[in-house]
Design an enzyme around this catalytic site. Structure first.
Site, PDB file in Angstrom:
ATOM      1  N   PHE A 174       0.858  -1.178   0.000  1.00  0.00           N
ATOM      2  CA  PHE A 174       0.000   0.000   0.000  1.00  0.00           C
ATOM      3  C   PHE A 174       0.896   1.231   0.000  1.00  0.00           C
ATOM      4  CE2 PHE A 174      -4.693  -0.043   1.295  1.00  0.00           C
ATOM      5  CZ  PHE A 174      -4.971  -0.996   0.346  1.00  0.00           C
ATOM      6  N   HIS A 209     -12.008  11.909   3.044  1.00  0.00           N
ATOM      7  CA  HIS A 209     -11.957  10.484   3.329  1.00  0.00           C
ATOM      8  C   HIS A 209     -11.886  10.162   4.812  1.00  0.00           C
ATOM      9  CE1 HIS A 209     -11.336   6.341   2.535  1.00  0.00           C
ATOM     10  NE2 HIS A 209     -10.047   6.310   2.774  1.00  0.00           N
ATOM     11  N   LEU A 224     -15.136   6.288  -3.348  1.00  0.00           N
ATOM     12  CA  LEU A 224     -13.735   6.109  -3.680  1.00  0.00           C
ATOM     13  C   LEU A 224     -13.513   5.407  -5.018  1.00  0.00           C
ATOM     14  CD1 LEU A 224     -11.204   6.773  -2.007  1.00  0.00           C
ATOM     15  CD2 LEU A 224     -11.114   4.357  -1.409  1.00  0.00           C
ATOM     16  N   HIS A 245      -8.766  11.897  -0.407  1.00  0.00           N
ATOM     17  CA  HIS A 245      -8.293  10.934  -1.396  1.00  0.00           C
ATOM     18  C   HIS A 245      -8.391  11.615  -2.756  1.00  0.00           C
ATOM     19  CE1 HIS A 245      -7.994   7.255  -3.763  1.00  0.00           C
ATOM     20  NE2 HIS A 245      -7.567   6.650  -2.674  1.00  0.00           N
ATOM     21  N   ARG A 257      -0.621  11.079  -2.500  1.00  0.00           N
ATOM     22  CA  ARG A 257      -2.044  11.397  -2.522  1.00  0.00           C
ATOM     23  C   ARG A 257      -2.308  12.887  -2.336  1.00  0.00           C
ATOM     24  NH1 ARG A 257      -5.312   6.722   0.932  1.00  0.00           N
ATOM     25  NH2 ARG A 257      -4.814   5.041  -0.507  1.00  0.00           N
ATOM     26  N   GLU A 291      -6.921   3.740  -6.003  1.00  0.00           N
ATOM     27  CA  GLU A 291      -5.645   4.178  -6.542  1.00  0.00           C
ATOM     28  C   GLU A 291      -5.131   3.209  -7.612  1.00  0.00           C
ATOM     29  OE1 GLU A 291      -3.378   5.857  -3.452  1.00  0.00           O
ATOM     30  OE2 GLU A 291      -1.465   5.534  -4.430  1.00  0.00           O
ATOM     31  N   GLN A 294      -7.947  13.927   5.715  1.00  0.00           N
ATOM     32  CA  GLN A 294      -7.357  13.294   4.534  1.00  0.00           C
ATOM     33  C   GLN A 294      -8.319  13.343   3.349  1.00  0.00           C
ATOM     34  OE1 GLN A 294      -6.622   8.868   4.285  1.00  0.00           O
ATOM     35  NE2 GLN A 294      -4.508   9.591   4.212  1.00  0.00           N
ATOM     36  N   ARG A 342      -2.880   9.710   7.472  1.00  0.00           N
ATOM     37  CA  ARG A 342      -2.985   8.294   7.800  1.00  0.00           C
ATOM     38  C   ARG A 342      -2.543   7.435   6.624  1.00  0.00           C
ATOM     39  NH1 ARG A 342      -6.561   4.497   6.590  1.00  0.00           N
ATOM     40  NH2 ARG A 342      -8.102   5.913   5.710  1.00  0.00           N
TER      41      ARG A 342
END
Lengths: 518, 504
Positions: free
Chosen positions: B73, B300, B201, B187, B235, B204, B185, B334
């Site tokens: 990730f 997000h 979402l 996204h 991001r 990615e 955050q 995060r």
């Protein structure tokens, strides 16, 4: 004028009124609009007393389950199109809290009640290959939206006697988890395992595409049968018959094929196709079998009928006797592949789904190779050719069409038989819920006749309301069930296979020159 | 619902991974303002919790040798993210619900409105059940707050309808301290239409498989912002780039930018991105193998929240908290896969802490005066008013103003402007049209909107206070990270102040 969408929404406040009513709304259309958008538009701009549930808006929480145009759907995933009308009702079977919101406490509690113990084999994480847990992961995908409960015709008759698809899914999830040591198939049995007609209405309604009929019901039944607790008494008879002489039904009049049969191995001239008759057309509905052969002949096919073919095994497989099903598969595959002919035609959707799904799957697992033939339903096979034919003297019948579950949801064949009916110059008057199960499938007619009749009885009124002259349904089992139904309810109506209808129309063989090939 | 995964150093795939590496990744990802003691608890307990979940019936995807699989990730040094397809959160949730079903735990349906207080001790919860329009109290020796995030204050968000941040507001009103509330955050890619799917979402993976970003002039604009890493830059970098394009008017019909896969083979797309193909088809009717996707950054995750100890204690006695409603673990940003680990690790601790504390205490006092106050707050929107506004109207105004002023790019001017607008909205009387006694949803919405306004106000105040850029917090008037700002902002009803970062 901007494009709009029309909605008819069921309004009902059980605290205040005894009866609900329809309310119509016309709202502006937006690109990509889902039913949930429409409900939000109404809530924010027209009427904030409209009650509906929602949550993730991404098809993952199941809160927005409701009936849309008569089918259980998730509102967040259901696209609305401009200038169309939609009916929105609360999810069938459940108590209504208000309007489109049902009380999920009951199904949730039921899941707690039936909740099977999970007794671990050992501590720690077990080693698995992805292949070993593939089916298990499918059970885990359930989001408990309860669409399957609302869709199930057996639940609709008696939720007390048949707990319903997702609960059976839960039993299967625990039963087939290699990490669990405690059997739960007996719980499934006492919760009505044999009351499922395998009509797949639950599979159609499932937003996660879980194959509940096969992976939950039939797999649980197979364990029950292995343990000697099944099948049901009525089902044992046909299983015994298949075991002893290869056919599921008794021989009462001259069979279509075989030693004393009406037809030999090769009939007519032309491009050869194999006709897999199935037990019903061989031994019960010979007339329909003959119609089917005639139609194929007239369309320029040579019909090849293996005389030693045996029952496809469907009655055994649906009621859980997989071993017998596999035995039948092995015999039939040998017989059908003998000719080197690629196309196999069936006129019975029960055989169709078995040859297509079960045989294909088992061929891969057991024979370790793909099948050398391809199975087609009769309607599907002749559809294109018939639609290119010149029109004949129309039959001018008024008919209604009943969708056989194993044809419609089983093989995705919905429009073809309707087209064929229209080709005969007959008018189709659609009945309400044409695709609702007649109750004959899954061994229920043989095993629990009363319950099977109860499921069928819902259709009587709808059939009658059409005032048609005949019901067309290209499935021997549905034909049997519906014949009995109309007789018992005193409805004067013929029940016909599409092959019969077509044979009445096609008076003589079609000349090659009449068929327009592109 | 969390889809991606769960970070745990099981070392099933990457033997080089270590607890220490997970710690370092989390702290550097968080721009060095995480509470390092909490991070330590997270990384040390994450493996144990996921193994326990498997024992309890959860199933995670496997490697070819049969162990729990782990994938890479963003911004992590090793492959450590465990997953169950694209429904990892759902898998964990279903397992926990099954555990509850096998227990004698009682479920009570309703929305928490406020804590009952005796001094600084939480003695229970006042709740509202919209289905019966009933107000009720639950007395309790200990309360665990697990209300999740609140990104519904933004018009484009990945959060479900319930992500209204009630827990932050309920805690705040009761006197709880909140930490790091300026860090939200975003996204880079969320859906923009239809409304019901707005913000959902877009993984990615679409960009990882070769998806390119285009503005309305058909320019591949990442060339301007990150010529080296292009669409696969961090991001925050990609989010800011997209936001700037939209702000400059180079946006699509639905106010996003284009994400294109059209240069790729349709079969390849079907095979590599089946979930995304399905998502766009089911939720918006777009065929991504042929058509362009429209995307926008989407709110997000709120990194901030109630300030907790390693035992999940808050500064209020009897109140414990876990999950997104807490702050400090993730610092200024995060890592993907750390949220599920966070809520499993700290949720477990919270259960234990609350149980222990309730063994040692008795039921606290409930004060009539407070109940009257809470009740009045609930029923006041029901009274007919002059110049009142519907909760949904206020919510829409709030979503817009938060998006425009307190989103990805912030300035003192915009934040101050937003704060004024919030004050105006707070003083606007709420008026509802739904006086149902069954399914009183609009009454619940009124309570949520009241909370959303408070959460927004807290976020703005913290964002104004932090005069630097760090992690997800970007100030156009202070675009650099300032080492002297390596500290945390604490907000409570009484005051706003900074504290040094807790280091391990």
């Amino acid at each position: 004028m901007k494009e709009t969408v029309k909605l008819k929404i069921w309004r009902f406040d059980p605290q205040k009124e005894n009866h609900g009513h329809w309310q119509e709304f016309e709202i502006p259309y937006k690109i990509g609009m889902r039913a949930l958008d429409a409900l939000w538009y109404i809530y924010e701009n027209i009427d904030s007393t409209l009650a509906f549930r929602f949550g993730c808006r991404a098809g993952q929480c199941g809160s927005c389950a409701m009936m849309i145009n008569g089918k259980p759907e998730l509102a967040c995933k259901t696209e609305l199109l401009p200038e169309k009308e939609y009916t929105l009702e609360p999810l069938q079977t459940f108590a209504i809290t208000k309007d489109l919101a049902v009380d999920f406490a009951e199904p949730f509690e039921k899941m707690k009640e039936i909740h099977p113990d999970f007794v671990k084999t050992h501590e720690g994480v077990q080693v698995f290959t992805m292949d070993e847990i593939k089916d298990l992961l499918e059970y885990h995908k359930c989001i408990e939206c309860y669409n399957c409960i609302a869709a199930c015709p057996s639940v609709a008759e008696s939720w007390n006697e048949f707990v319903g698809p997702t609960y059976m899914r839960k039993y299967a999830q625990v039963q087939f988890d290699p990490r669990n040591t405690k059997d739960v198939f007996e719980n499934a049995l006492s919760d009505g395992l044999f009351r499922c007609t395998t009509c797949k209405a639950c599979v159609e309604a499932c937003p996660k595409d879980i194959d509940l009929a096969h992976k939950a019901i039939e797999k649980l039944r197979s364990i029950v049968v292995k343990q000697g607790l099944g099948p049901l008494e009525g089902q044992k008879e046909f299983i015994e018959r298949i075991r002893s002489y290869g056919k599921a039904v008794t021989i009462e009049k001259q069979p279509l094929i075989g030693k004393n049969g009406q037809f030999g191995e090769y009939i007519g001239e032309g491009e050869p196709v194999i006709f897999f008759t199935g037990c019903m057309m061989d031994l019960r509905l010979q007339k329909i079998g003959k119609d089917l052969i005639d139609v194929l002949n007239k369309l320029g096919y040579q019909v090849v009928i293996p005389q030693d073919q045996v029952c496809c095994g469907s009655p055994a497989i649906r009621s859980g006797d997989f071993d017998l099903g596999i035995r039948q598969l092995k015999k039939n595959v040998e017989i059908l592949e003998r000719y080197g002919i690629k196309d196999v035609i069936v006129g019975c959707p029960g055989c169709g789904i078995t040859l297509r799904d079960d045989y294909t799957r088992w061929a891969k697992e057991i024979l370790k190779r793909p099948l050398k033939f391809k199975t087609y339903d009769f309607n599907e096979f002749i559809h294109q050719k018939v639609m290119k034919l010149p029109t004949e003297t129309p039959l001018k019948l008024k008919v209604t069409y009943h969708d056989p579950c194993h044809l419609n949801r089983g093989q995705g064949i919905v429009q073809e038989p309707r087209d064929l009916i229209e080709y005969t110059g007959s008018e189709i008057i659609e009945m309400k819920e044409a695709d609702r199960c007649c109750g004959a499938g899954g061994g229920v007619r043989a095993g629990i006749r009363d319950f099977s009749r109860l499921i069928a009885s819902r259709k009587a009124q709808w059939i009658k309301e059409t005032q048609a002259e005949a019901v067309v349904t290209p499935c021997p089992f549905c034909i049997f069930q519906l014949k009995e139904l109309v007789k018992n309810k005193g409805i004067d109506m013929d029940i016909l296979h599409t092959a019969t209808l077509l044979n009445r129309l096609l008076k003589r063989p079609i000349k090659k020159s009449q068929i327009v090939d592109e | 619902m969390a889809e991606g995964g769960y970070n745990a150093t099981l070392c099933n795939v990457d033997f080089e991974d270590s607890i220490e590496s997970h710690f370092q990744d989390t702290v550097s990802g968080g721009a060095f303002v995480n509470n390092e003691r909490l991070v330590r608890v997270l990384v040390e307990n994450a493996p144990g919790r996921i193994l326990k979940l498997e024992e309890d019936g959860a199933l995670f995807y496997r490697t070819s040798d049969g162990k729990i699989d782990q994938r890479a990730f963003g911004r992590q040094s090793h492959k450590r993210t465990c997953y169950s397809g694209d429904r990892t959160g759902g898998e964990i949730m279903a397992t926990l619900i099954d555990l509850l079903r096998a227990s004698n735990v009682r479920f009570i349906k309703g929305a928490a409105v406020d804590f009952l207080l005796d001094g600084n001790k939480v003695t229970g919860v006042a709740a509202f059940d919209p289905e019966g329009a009933k107000f009720f109290l639950i007395r309790s020796k200990a309360v665990i707050l697990t209300t999740g995030g609140g990104c519904r204050i933004y018009k484009i968000t990945t959060n479900s309808f319930q992500g209204t941040g009630d827990g932050f507001a309920i805690g705040y009103r009761a006197g709880a301290e909140l930490i790091d509330m300026e860090f939200i955050q975003f996204h880079p890619t969320g859906m923009v239409f239809p409304d019901s799917a707005k913000g959902i979402l877009v993984t990615e993976a679409v960009r990882a498989e070769g998806g390119i970003l285009l503005n309305s002039l058909d320019e591949r604009f990442m060339e301007k912002y990150a010529p080296d890493r292009m669409e696969l830059a961090g991001r925050d970098v990609v989010s800011r780039a997209i936001y700037r394009e939209i702000r400059a008017g180079r946006s699509t019909p639905h106010n996003g930018v284009y994400l294109s896969l059209k240069h790729l083979d349709p079969d390849f797309i079907e095979q590599r991105l089946p979930q995304t193909v399905e998502q766009f088809r089911d939720l918006s009717g777009v065929d991504i193998t042929k058509e362009l996707m429209e995307v926008s950054p989407t709110a997000h995750h709120i990194m901030g929240g109630l300030r907790i100890s390693e035992k999940t204690e808050t500064n209020l006695k009897g109140l414990f908290a876990a999950g997104e409603v807490t702050g400090g673990i993730h610092g200024a940003n995060r890592l993907g896969g750390n949220a599920l680990a966070d809520l499993q690790v700290f949720g477990y601790i919270a259960g234990h802490s609350a149980a222990h504390s309730s063994f040692e205490s008795s039921l606290g006092k409930v004060h009539d005066k407070q109940i009257t106050q809470i009740h009045r707050a609930i029923i006041s929107p029901l009274q007919p008013k002059q110049d009142g506004k519907r909760p949904s109207q206020i919510r829409h105004e709030l979503e817009e103003l938060m998006w425009a002023n307190v989103g990805i790019l912030r300035t003192k001017e915009k934040l101050t402007h937003a704060l004024k607008d919030i004050q105006r909205l707070k003083s606007t009387p709420l008026e509802i049209g739904n006086h149902n006694t069954t399914f009183a949803y609009e009454q619940l919405e009124a309570l949520q909107v009241r909370n959303m306004l408070i959460v927004s106000e807290i976020i703005i105040k913290a964002a104004l206070f932090r005069e630097e850029s760090r992690g997800a917090h970007f100030r156009e008037d202070f675009p650099e990270t300032n080492p002297s700002w390596r500290k945390n902002i604490i907000i409570s009803k009484e005051k706003i102040h900074t504290v040094p970062v807790v280091v391990f």
